[in-house]
Write a protein that holds these residues in place. Structure first.
Motif, PDB file in Angstrom:
ATOM      1  N   PRO A  34     -59.802  25.393  67.822  1.00  0.00           N
ATOM      2  CA  PRO A  34     -58.363  26.092  67.314  1.00  0.00           C
ATOM      3  C   PRO A  34     -57.385  25.846  66.325  1.00  0.00           C
ATOM      4  O   PRO A  34     -57.243  26.437  65.456  1.00  0.00           O
ATOM      5  N   CYS A  35     -57.540  23.933  66.478  1.00  0.00           N
ATOM      6  CA  CYS A  35     -56.541  23.745  64.739  1.00  0.00           C
ATOM      7  C   CYS A  35     -56.997  24.029  63.878  1.00  0.00           C
ATOM      8  O   CYS A  35     -56.812  24.166  62.403  1.00  0.00           O
ATOM      9  N   ASN A  36     -58.387  24.135  63.372  1.00  0.00           N
ATOM     10  CA  ASN A  36     -59.187  24.297  62.365  1.00  0.00           C
ATOM     11  C   ASN A  36     -59.217  25.506  61.668  1.00  0.00           C
ATOM     12  O   ASN A  36     -59.561  25.917  60.782  1.00  0.00           O
ATOM     13  N   THR A  37     -58.891  26.302  62.585  1.00  0.00           N
ATOM     14  CA  THR A  37     -58.973  28.059  62.350  1.00  0.00           C
ATOM     15  C   THR A  37     -58.054  28.476  61.540  1.00  0.00           C
ATOM     16  O   THR A  37     -57.973  28.227  59.976  1.00  0.00           O
ATOM     17  N   ASN A 181     -45.489  28.948  61.131  1.00  0.00           N
ATOM     18  CA  ASN A 181     -45.640  29.492  61.523  1.00  0.00           C
ATOM     19  C   ASN A 181     -47.419  28.853  61.645  1.00  0.00           C
ATOM     20  O   ASN A 181     -48.343  29.578  62.403  1.00  0.00           O
ATOM     21  N   GLY A 182     -47.472  28.355  61.527  1.00  0.00           N
ATOM     22  CA  GLY A 182     -48.926  27.836  61.133  1.00  0.00           C
ATOM     23  C   GLY A 182     -49.805  27.190  63.092  1.00  0.00           C
ATOM     24  O   GLY A 182     -51.074  27.922  62.390  1.00  0.00           O
ATOM     25  N   SER A 186     -52.606  29.764  63.891  1.00  0.00           N
ATOM     26  CA  SER A 186     -53.807  29.158  64.901  1.00  0.00           C
ATOM     27  C   SER A 186     -54.193  29.682  66.294  1.00  0.00           C
ATOM     28  O   SER A 186     -55.901  29.778  66.585  1.00  0.00           O
ATOM     29  N   VAL A 187     -53.467  29.215  67.357  1.00  0.00           N
ATOM     30  CA  VAL A 187     -53.341  30.068  68.476  1.00  0.00           C
ATOM     31  C   VAL A 187     -54.174  31.601  68.226  1.00  0.00           C
ATOM     32  O   VAL A 187     -54.985  31.953  69.134  1.00  0.00           O
ATOM     33  N   GLU A 188     -53.898  32.642  67.603  1.00  0.00           N
ATOM     34  CA  GLU A 188     -53.587  33.888  67.471  1.00  0.00           C
ATOM     35  C   GLU A 188     -55.284  34.256  66.795  1.00  0.00           C
ATOM     36  O   GLU A 188     -55.855  34.815  67.247  1.00  0.00           O
ATOM     37  N   LEU A 189     -55.522  33.206  65.425  1.00  0.00           N
ATOM     38  CA  LEU A 189     -57.061  33.344  65.389  1.00  0.00           C
ATOM     39  C   LEU A 189     -57.719  32.646  66.197  1.00  0.00           C
ATOM     40  O   LEU A 189     -58.828  33.130  66.265  1.00  0.00           O
ATOM     41  N   ALA A 190     -57.701  31.761  67.247  1.00  0.00           N
ATOM     42  CA  ALA A 190     -58.633  30.868  68.038  1.00  0.00           C
ATOM     43  C   ALA A 190     -59.226  31.877  69.144  1.00  0.00           C
ATOM     44  O   ALA A 190     -59.926  32.171  69.244  1.00  0.00           O
ATOM     45  N   LYS A 191     -58.183  32.926  69.382  1.00  0.00           N
ATOM     46  CA  LYS A 191     -58.274  34.061  70.334  1.00  0.00           C
ATOM     47  C   LYS A 191     -58.963  34.942  70.060  1.00  0.00           C
ATOM     48  O   LYS A 191     -59.899  35.610  70.680  1.00  0.00           O
ATOM     49  N   GLU A 192     -58.324  35.154  68.306  1.00  0.00           N
ATOM     50  CA  GLU A 192     -59.591  36.283  67.349  1.00  0.00           C
ATOM     51  C   GLU A 192     -60.982  35.996  67.405  1.00  0.00           C
ATOM     52  O   GLU A 192     -61.735  36.457  67.984  1.00  0.00           O
ATOM     53  N   TYR A 193     -61.106  34.627  67.435  1.00  0.00           N
ATOM     54  CA  TYR A 193     -62.610  34.025  67.303  1.00  0.00           C
ATOM     55  C   TYR A 193     -63.384  33.809  68.846  1.00  0.00           C
ATOM     56  O   TYR A 193     -64.020  33.398  68.723  1.00  0.00           O
ATOM     57  N   GLY A 194     -62.410  33.227  69.626  1.00  0.00           N
ATOM     58  CA  GLY A 194     -62.563  33.409  71.640  1.00  0.00           C
ATOM     59  C   GLY A 194     -63.073  32.257  71.395  1.00  0.00           C
ATOM     60  O   GLY A 194     -64.438  32.054  72.244  1.00  0.00           O
ATOM     61  N   LEU A 195     -62.560  31.408  70.712  1.00  0.00           N
ATOM     62  CA  LEU A 195     -62.517  29.513  70.666  1.00  0.00           C
ATOM     63  C   LEU A 195     -62.333  29.106  71.894  1.00  0.00           C
ATOM     64  O   LEU A 195     -61.598  29.873  72.667  1.00  0.00           O
TER      65      LEU A 195
END
Ligand code: SF4
Length: 225
Positions: A34-37, A181-182, A186-195
């Motif tokens: 998640p952080c690395n997204t 808002n980094g 990262s939280v939103e991207l992690a959701k998008e990727y289903g991580l």
């Protein structure tokens, strides 16, 4: 003294690289998927990246395996989505090293002395890998999280640079990925990727401070894993 804006410094460097038409090699130490997204989203255009998953702090072993898999899956999906060629390497899982380094620091609060030791362990390994791979720079995803001490992460990077034996060694790249808002991104991207997203920082001490009694996560059980 005015606080440094590490993220602005990083952005300036990326602009300069774009002007020079350069895309240097960079080793990114990743604490979790998640952080690395957000980190790869920011850096992949400017650098040729290898991600290192080195996190001997994570317990127990099955939690480590879950986070490592989430990282590998994320990189594969990221490359697919953006046509990038980010490489992935897993470091050694050696929890004994973490326990030895943090001995006597179990009661420290998050962001305290134990965490600084934990950051340093991981940055030392990132620098070692970066040097072995001949990377120009190395950095870490740790500064995405508001639960990490960004000043300490960047100071430790500076200290490791100061210890470097030759100018050809990898240079630490300062960052503060949570800016602008980094962290939220990262939280939103992690959701998008289903991580998979963990619900404690990683070590047994963070687990017990969050969930109370040690239960099955005793140090003995962990060392058997
Ligand atoms: S709380 Fe997190 S950063 Fe601190 S020592 Fe534990 S795993 Fe490392």
């Amino acid at each position: 003294m005015q606080k440094r804006n590490y993220q602005a410094e990083l952005e300036q460097l990326m602009e300069q690289l774009a002007q020079e038409g350069r895309r240097p090699t960079l080793l990114v130490h990743a604490c979790c998927g998640p952080c690395n997204t957000k980190v790869l989203d920011t850096l992949a255009k400017a650098f040729a990246i290898t991600v290192l998953f080195y996190n001997p702090n994570i317990h127990p072993r099955k939690e480590y395996d879950k986070r490592c898999k989430a990282q590998a899956d994320f990189i594969a999906a990221f490359n697919d989505r953006h046509q990038h060629d980010v490489q992935f390497v897993e470091g050694k899982y050696d929890p004994r090293r973490f326990f030895e380094a943090t001995q006597g620091l179990g009661d420290e609060p998050e962001k305290g002395k134990r965490c600084e030791v934990c950051y340093e362990l991981r940055l030392q390994e990132a620098k070692k890998f970066a040097d072995e791979l001949g990377c120009e720079y190395y950095t870490t995803s740790l500064t995405v999280s508001p639960y990490k001490n960004t000043e300490a992460v960047n100071r430790i990077g500076d200290e490791l640079d100061a210890e470097a034996l030759s100018t050809s060694q990898a240079k630490f790249l300062h960052s503060d990925f949570k800016k602008k808002n980094g962290f939220r991104e990262s939280v939103e991207l992690a959701k998008e990727y289903g991580l998979y997203r963990q619900n404690y920082c990683g070590c047994i001490y963070s687990y017990t401070s969050r969930f109370g009694a040690m239960g099955k996560l005793s140090k003995e059980n962990i060392e058997k894993n």
